[in-house]
Scaffold this active site. Structure first.
Site, short mmCIF file in Angstrom:
data_model
loop_
_atom_site.label_atom_id
_atom_site.label_comp_id
_atom_site.label_asym_id
_atom_site.label_seq_id
_atom_site.Cartn_x
_atom_site.Cartn_y
_atom_site.Cartn_z
N LYS A 79 0.98 -1.27 0.08
CA LYS A 79 -0.04 -0.12 0.01
C LYS A 79 0.80 1.17 0.05
CE LYS A 79 -3.73 1.96 2.71
NZ LYS A 79 -4.61 1.81 3.75
N SER A 154 -9.35 2.55 3.15
CA SER A 154 -8.31 3.18 2.21
C SER A 154 -7.48 2.46 1.44
CB SER A 154 -7.59 4.14 3.01
OG SER A 154 -6.77 3.35 4.20
N SER A 178 -10.16 0.07 7.19
CA SER A 178 -9.51 0.43 5.62
C SER A 178 -8.96 -0.93 4.99
CB SER A 178 -8.43 1.32 5.77
OG SER A 178 -8.72 2.61 6.04
#
Length: 470
Positions: A79, A154, A178
């Site tokens: 990520k 996210s 997330s």
């Protein structure tokens, strides 16, 4: 004939160890899929093809020499909130568009040491702030089940990449849902570990106790394998959990005893209720758990509404504390400026009281749940939403209201520190994925893996794939 990307990471690793496929071939196959699909999905911010192919050649040499680990040569992704030395890390912000860290996050070193090969950095909203993924660097991430709908956030880029077969598994992070939010919206498995299970070192901070890194994958066993790699404390960690006594991949193979499972679908927020698809998924999961021999008990939502404003104090304080130079503030998105302004109004006393309230209140909740082994709720209140739905008004306060309508369940387990997972057990009549969430008591990650694997075996989802990404 099964394509390489249709196999989960565990099966890919078995092919590599058996010399039935090379790491160069496997990595090249997934890079070709990234070339073909990543732009439409908004899955990646940065692709590291050259570095990945060099690591693949090294993996093949290690396999030939008999020195490879169980995941050597398997493709993955990191990520773009997570530091990667020598690789651009934007955190989804135009302010950091050209930021290249000098240091790896501790977990990145663990992944590399295990032989996993990162193909790049996955898309995330600015500073990981939103429950949907959009930014001013590459734009939105989209669920492969409907490219007009957001992948969630996210870790939206990671979830989209896994769901579309661009990588078999990926790392994400979860400070309010997330990992679980995008996993639900993309029809895959997502696991948020217990607080303290994964180190945020060497430069990250666990000051609020809300966020933890974890896996996104198509199968439970892959998630367990990745967590086994990264679940090791670093010296100096604030809240370290020791290495598990039994590897999580072994927990996946254990059938759980008869469990007592609490369930509720009502949210803790006034005026926020789950939609019919979320309730249908939750009801079906309840019946499935009962058919597996577990006792499913209805209880009232044990988390009080008063948690929400105190969570917002902690959340906004963290955003306000991000080291953004004053001259760069205009480059931030409106939503980020809104939360920074809110956090800037909170005093040190406000923050201390909020942290104390979260800890005391969730301790009381967890104490009251001690007679249960697991908890079942919807993951999200709504299916994946149109790409522009959250911020179409241009008002960050309305944006926040819509995020609460979408995800009123997930952040509660960040506050309490409990492990929680979303399982892709249901699809709407429109073909959109709807996850259900199972959680366990703090530290009981292994038990949760056993339960999730049992559910997966009874209602497998691995072969269900979005059209257009074969």
């Amino acid at each position: 004939m099964t394509e390489l990307h249709e196999l989960d990471a565990t099966a890919q690793a078995e092919l590599l160890r058996g010399r039935e496929v090379s790491a160069v071939e496997l990595v090249g196959h997934h890079l070709e899929r990234i070339d073909r699909h990543a732009a439409a999905l908004g899955a990646f911010i940065t692709v590291t093809a050259d570095a990945a192919m060099e690591q693949a050649r090294q993996a093949d040499a290690s396999i030939a020499a008999g020195t490879a680990g169980p995941l050597t040569g398997v493709p993955t992704a990191v990520k773009d909130l997570t530091m990667t030395a020598g690789v651009r890390t934007t955190m989804g912000s135009a302010v950091l568009r050209d930021n290249v860290p000098a240091t790896d996050a501790y977990l990145v070193g663990l992944m590399r040491g295990a032989g996993l090969i990162s193909l790049g950095k996955t898309n995330t909203p600015e500073f990981g702030l939103s429950s949907y993924t959009d930014n001013d660097v590459v734009g939105p991430a989209r669920t492969p089940w409907d490219l007009d709908r957001n992948a969630g956030g996210s870790s939206g880029g990671a979830a989209a990449a896994v769901a579309a077969g661009l990588v078999p598994l990926a790392q994400g992070s979860d400070g309010g849902g997330s990992i679980r939010i995008p996993a639900s919206s993309c029809g895959i498995f997502g696991f948020k570990p217990s607080r303290g299970r994964v180190s945020v070192g060497p430069l990250g901070s666990d000051w609020s106790g809300l966020a933890v890194d974890g896996p996104l994958s198509r199968t439970v066993r892959d998630a367990a394998a990745l967590l086994d790699v990264i679940a090791h404390p670093m010296p100096g960690d604030l809240r370290p959990l020791p290495d598990p006594d039994i590897p999580f991949v072994d927990r996946v193979r254990q059938v759980p005893r008869r469990l007592r499972i609490a369930r509720w679908s009502a949210t803790h927020l006034d005026g926020v209720a789950p939609g019919p698809d979320a309730v249908a998924a939750w009801d079906a999961a309840s019946r499935l758990l009962e058919s597996l021999g577990h006792d499913v008990v209805d209880i009232a939502n044990p988390f009080p509404a008063e948690l929400e404003p105190q969570f917002n104090v902690v959340w906004s304080s963290g955003v306000a504390g991000a080291p953004v130079p004053p001259e760069a503030e205009p480059l931030l998105r409106a939503n980020t400026r809104y939360w920074r302004e809110r956090g800037g109004r909170a005093s040190a006393v406000d923050l201390a009281r909020a942290l104390q309230f979260l800890e005391a209140t969730t301790r009381e909740v967890v104490t009251g749940l001690q007679t249960f082994d697991a908890m079942l709720t919807p993951t999200l209140a709504l299916p994946p939403q149109p790409v522009g739905w959250f911020n179409e008004s241009g008002d960050p306060a309305e944006d926040h209201r819509r995020e609460l309508l979408y995800t009123p369940y997930t952040a509660l387990y960040n506050m309490s520190g409990q492990p929680a997972a979303t399982l892709p057990l249901h699809w709407t009549s429109e073909g959109l994925p709807i996850g259900v969430m199972l959680a366990a008591l703090p530290g009981q990650d292994g038990l949760l893996f056993s339960l999730c694997a049992q559910v997966e075996a009874a209602a497998p989802w691995h072969d269900r794939r979005p059209t257009g990404f074969a």
